[in-house]
Design a protein around this motif. Structure first.
Motif, PDB file in Angstrom:
ATOM      1  N   TYR A  19       0.788  -1.225  -0.059  1.00  0.00           N
ATOM      2  CA  TYR A  19      -0.119  -0.103   0.180  1.00  0.00           C
ATOM      3  C   TYR A  19       0.946   1.098  -0.095  1.00  0.00           C
ATOM      4  N   SER A  23       2.798  -0.037   4.095  1.00  0.00           N
ATOM      5  CA  SER A  23       2.275  -1.217   4.626  1.00  0.00           C
ATOM      6  C   SER A  23       2.395  -2.370   3.450  1.00  0.00           C
ATOM      7  N   TYR A  25       1.290  -6.440   3.320  1.00  0.00           N
ATOM      8  CA  TYR A  25       0.596  -7.648   3.789  1.00  0.00           C
ATOM      9  C   TYR A  25       0.678  -8.747   3.216  1.00  0.00           C
ATOM     10  N   TYR A  90      -8.545  -5.329   2.222  1.00  0.00           N
ATOM     11  CA  TYR A  90      -8.018  -4.386   3.286  1.00  0.00           C
ATOM     12  C   TYR A  90      -8.362  -5.108   4.575  1.00  0.00           C
ATOM     13  N   PHE A  91      -9.679  -5.146   4.775  1.00  0.00           N
ATOM     14  CA  PHE A  91     -10.027  -5.710   6.086  1.00  0.00           C
ATOM     15  C   PHE A  91      -9.484  -6.953   6.586  1.00  0.00           C
ATOM     16  N   CYS A  93      -6.726  -8.101   5.626  1.00  0.00           N
ATOM     17  CA  CYS A  93      -5.073  -7.559   5.752  1.00  0.00           C
ATOM     18  C   CYS A  93      -5.178  -7.226   7.363  1.00  0.00           C
ATOM     19  N   LYS A  94      -5.845  -6.353   7.715  1.00  0.00           N
ATOM     20  CA  LYS A  94      -5.924  -5.753   9.082  1.00  0.00           C
ATOM     21  C   LYS A  94      -6.202  -6.588  10.175  1.00  0.00           C
ATOM     22  N   ASN A  95      -6.985  -7.688   9.752  1.00  0.00           N
ATOM     23  CA  ASN A  95      -7.616  -8.492  10.929  1.00  0.00           C
ATOM     24  C   ASN A  95      -7.327  -9.896  10.554  1.00  0.00           C
ATOM     25  N   GLN A  96      -6.308 -10.216  10.015  1.00  0.00           N
ATOM     26  CA  GLN A  96      -6.162 -11.871   9.696  1.00  0.00           C
ATOM     27  C   GLN A  96      -5.753 -12.577  10.790  1.00  0.00           C
TER      28      GLN A  96
END
Length: 132
Positions: A19, A23, A25, A90-91, A93-96
């Motif tokens: 990104y 970032s 991921y 993206y959700f 990525c952030k919450n995996q």
């Protein structure tokens, strides 16, 4: 948030997303497959989700952009009906970490695991909305 680079790593079975903010991921193919936004996996409403065991070795056979808003992966097990919006990617990525733990907990509660595909009598998937 739209990634600036998307790389499919077949050897390590991860989708790498970079990104603009720096970032990076790495989403495992298995996580993408078991959390597919498709009706086949998510159902048509709350509580209708279908647990996806036996997906440890799934690969992404093909990855296509859909306009400027989503990705459409085709998985080696034939699943190709999920459209992954950039917001959903993206959700993930952030919450995996949390999402992965929840998936493993659900598998364990159902007496299933990452290597054992779920089968139903008669070999049918039980899904009846007409999509595969």
């Amino acid at each position: 948030m739209i990634p600036t680079h998307v790389v499919v790593h077949q050897q390590s079975k991860v989708l790498e997303l970079s990104y603009e903010n720096g970032s990076i991921y790495r989403l495992p193919f298995e996580l993408l497959r078991v959390l597919s936004p498709s009706a086949e996996v998510q159902g048509h409403g709350p509580g209708q989700e279908t647990l996806q065991p036996g997906k440890r070795d799934v690969l992404i056979a093909n990855l296509e952009p859909v306009g400027h808003y989503a990705l459409k992966p085709s998985f080696s097990d034939g699943h190709d009906s999920g459209l992954y919006s950039w917001d959903y990617v993206y959700f993930l990525c952030k919450n995996q970490g949390q999402l992965w733990k929840e998936h493993l907990d659900k598998l364990a509660a159902a007496g299933l695991d990452r290597d054992m595909p779920m089968t139903k009598p008669g070999g049918s998937s039980g899904h009846s909305c007409g999509s595969h």
